[in-house]
Write an enzyme that holds these catalytic residues in place. Sequence first.
Site, PDB file in Angstrom:
ATOM      1  N   HIS A  66       0.816  -1.222   0.000  1.00 20.36           N
ATOM      2  CA  HIS A  66       0.000   0.000   0.000  1.00 20.36           C
ATOM      3  C   HIS A  66       0.848   1.269   0.000  1.00 20.36           C
ATOM      4  CE1 HIS A  66      -4.324  -1.447   0.850  1.00 20.36           C
ATOM      5  NE2 HIS A  66      -3.638  -2.414   0.276  1.00 20.36           N
ATOM      6  N   VAL A  70       1.133   3.742  -4.255  1.00 21.61           N
ATOM      7  CA  VAL A  70       0.781   5.166  -4.345  1.00 21.61           C
ATOM      8  C   VAL A  70       2.054   5.999  -4.469  1.00 21.61           C
ATOM      9  CG1 VAL A  70      -0.475   7.038  -3.223  1.00 21.61           C
ATOM     10  CG2 VAL A  70      -1.190   4.675  -2.846  1.00 21.61           C
ATOM     11  N   ASP A  74       7.622   5.392  -0.973  1.00 24.23           N
ATOM     12  CA  ASP A  74       8.216   6.631  -0.483  1.00 24.23           C
ATOM     13  C   ASP A  74       7.846   6.894   0.974  1.00 24.23           C
ATOM     14  OD1 ASP A  74       5.550   7.156  -0.708  1.00 24.23           O
ATOM     15  OD2 ASP A  74       5.743   8.886  -2.043  1.00 24.23           O
ATOM     16  N   SER A  76       5.146   7.354   2.254  1.00 22.52           N
ATOM     17  CA  SER A  76       4.078   8.354   2.442  1.00 22.52           C
ATOM     18  C   SER A  76       2.949   7.788   3.303  1.00 22.52           C
ATOM     19  CB  SER A  76       3.529   8.832   1.097  1.00 22.52           C
ATOM     20  OG  SER A  76       3.104   7.743   0.314  1.00 22.52           O
ATOM     21  N   PRO A 163      -6.148  -0.844  -4.805  1.00 18.15           N
ATOM     22  CA  PRO A 163      -7.116  -1.702  -5.501  1.00 18.15           C
ATOM     23  C   PRO A 163      -8.471  -1.760  -4.795  1.00 18.15           C
ATOM     24  CG  PRO A 163      -5.460  -3.030  -4.386  1.00 18.15           C
ATOM     25  CD  PRO A 163      -5.011  -1.601  -4.279  1.00 18.15           C
ATOM     26  N   HIS A 193      -1.069 -13.212  -0.383  1.00 22.34           N
ATOM     27  CA  HIS A 193      -2.271 -13.584   0.374  1.00 22.34           C
ATOM     28  C   HIS A 193      -2.156 -14.972   1.011  1.00 22.34           C
ATOM     29  CE1 HIS A 193      -5.073 -10.386  -1.669  1.00 22.34           C
ATOM     30  NE2 HIS A 193      -4.193  -9.861  -0.836  1.00 22.34           N
ATOM     31  N   THR A 194      -0.982 -15.544   0.974  1.00 21.77           N
ATOM     32  CA  THR A 194      -0.712 -16.746   1.773  1.00 21.77           C
ATOM     33  C   THR A 194      -0.585 -16.384   3.256  1.00 21.77           C
ATOM     34  OG1 THR A 194       0.773 -18.639   2.089  1.00 21.77           O
ATOM     35  CG2 THR A 194       1.825 -16.569   1.500  1.00 21.77           C
ATOM     36  N   ASP A 245      -5.558 -18.138   4.351  1.00 22.75           N
ATOM     37  CA  ASP A 245      -5.399 -19.541   3.949  1.00 22.75           C
ATOM     38  C   ASP A 245      -5.118 -20.356   5.208  1.00 22.75           C
ATOM     39  OD1 ASP A 245      -2.657 -19.919   4.468  1.00 22.75           O
ATOM     40  OD2 ASP A 245      -2.066 -19.957   2.374  1.00 22.75           O
ATOM     41  N   THR A 247      -2.739 -22.003   6.355  1.00 28.90           N
ATOM     42  CA  THR A 247      -1.431 -21.797   6.991  1.00 28.90           C
ATOM     43  C   THR A 247      -1.130 -20.300   7.009  1.00 28.90           C
ATOM     44  OG1 THR A 247      -0.342 -22.127   4.853  1.00 28.90           O
ATOM     45  CG2 THR A 247      -0.544 -24.057   6.273  1.00 28.90           C
TER      46      THR A 247
END
Length: 324
Positions: A66, A70, A74, A76, A163, A193-194, A245, A247
């Site tokens: 994240h 953007v 940096d 931010s 997103p 996303h694991t 998930d 694990t």
Amino acid sequence: MGLRSIFGGIILVLSLWFKVEGGGWLSYDFYEKTCPQVEGIVRAGLQSLHLSDRTSPAALLRLMFHDCQVQGCDASILLDSNNLTMPSEIASPKNFGIRNRESISIIKSMVEAVCPQQVSCADILILAAREAVVIAGGPWIQVPLGRRDSMSPNYTLANAVLPTLNIGVDHMLRNFSKTGMSIEESVAIMGAHTLGITHCKNILDRLYNSSDANYNTMDPELKKMLRLICPLRSSTANISFVINDPTTRVFDNQYYINVMKRRGILSIDSDLLSDPRTVPFVLRFADDQGGFFRAFSSAFVKLSSSGVLTGDQGVIRRICSAMN
Ligand code: HEM
Ligand SMILES: *[C@@H]1O[C@H](CO)[C@@H](O)[C@H](O)[C@H]1NC(C)=O
Ligand SMILES: *[C@@H]1O[C@H](CO)[C@@H](O)[C@H](O)[C@H]1NC(C)=O
Ligand SMILES: *[C@@H]1O[C@H](CO)[C@@H](O)[C@H](O)[C@H]1NC(C)=O
Ligand SMILES: *[C@@H]1O[C@H](CO)[C@@H](O)[C@H](O)[C@H]1NC(C)=O
Ligand SMILES: CC(=O)N[C@H]1CO[C@H](CO)[C@@H](O)[C@@H]1O
């Protein structure tokens, strides 16, 4: 000294630099003279954080994404709002669930004590995300350094380019291709996303809204279970959560096995199984953890290097949460 070793020296020098997509240069030995201790300090900081919070690797990996999405990485996202006319990026609803920002500030103060005004918050954030992946059992990724910190966070931009839940494969691939990622690397970076969790509010449509595009793409057994954890019209959808998930604290290829079995949690996870461009990579990574680790590593370097401030652009903030 023979010609051969001169030539070898040149190759070595070239390979220490990394060209930033649309900008300057990062380097693999950026702090060799000014703060050789930095990688060790970040590693020690992460290890002690991890002892008190086993979910911190997930938080730091998402924090990195994240920040980088953007205006490039940096730092931010770490800035607190200093007045009412300029909300901080973290105020964006797209940053819902982002946590552990303060741990970067703590590590930064440890670095400042040893090498004052040398290391950017942006680089510390990338090193922390890299250590997070290792601590959770993932690959060790060599990352080029030399990012500078921004003094201009942009709430409006964060709102626009982080997103959405229903981003879809097409947009996802187009957005990642801007960082130079291939389709294989784009599928691999989603393997983040694991780790971690998803709050109920982010899956309510999939569970209860029959007009939602992903209402019918989830394994019915999983859906039944998630409905128990995330009841409709609950007042706690912002705080109750499900694991991404089985694990959830291990960085492995279980995410792809899950997606393959229609057990992806978020819409974008399930979408990877329905797009002909991405499905071959889901199947391959489900079967080949080493291949996933390699593609994830190069994707990580591209995501974390794209559009960054270098050279005399930006600043090195002393305190990560404030303009200074
Ligand atoms: C581009 C499509 C993506 C979408 C739509 C998306 C969306 C989300 C959402 C909605 C959550 C749940 C947040 C919450 O409820 O607290 C989440 C969690 C997470 N995301 Fe993504 N994500 C995407 C890509 C990525 C990428 C590229 C990374 C990292 C490189 C990443 C890393 C994570 C991690 C580690 C978590 C767990 C966070 C935690 O446990 O606190 N995501 N994502
Ligand atoms: C808010 O902060 C921005 C950036 O530091 C500055 O340009 C602006 O003048 C500030 N506004 C007020 C009301 O202090
Ligand atoms: C849930 O989070 C959203 C931000 O995503 C916020 O607008 C809303 O007020 C929160 N709801 C509750 C009940 O806290
Ligand atoms: C912030 O981003 C928005 C949307 O891209 C843009 O219109 C605006 O000019 C940016 N603001 C600053 C201060 O850079
Ligand atoms: C259900 O999903 C559709 C399609 O995404 C959306 O337009 C509608 O607002 C959703 N309904 C509710 C109650 O959230
Ligand atoms: C969510 C997001 O980042 N969307 C952007 C992805 O890139 C396309 C252009 O390729 C933009 O239109 C989207 O706003």
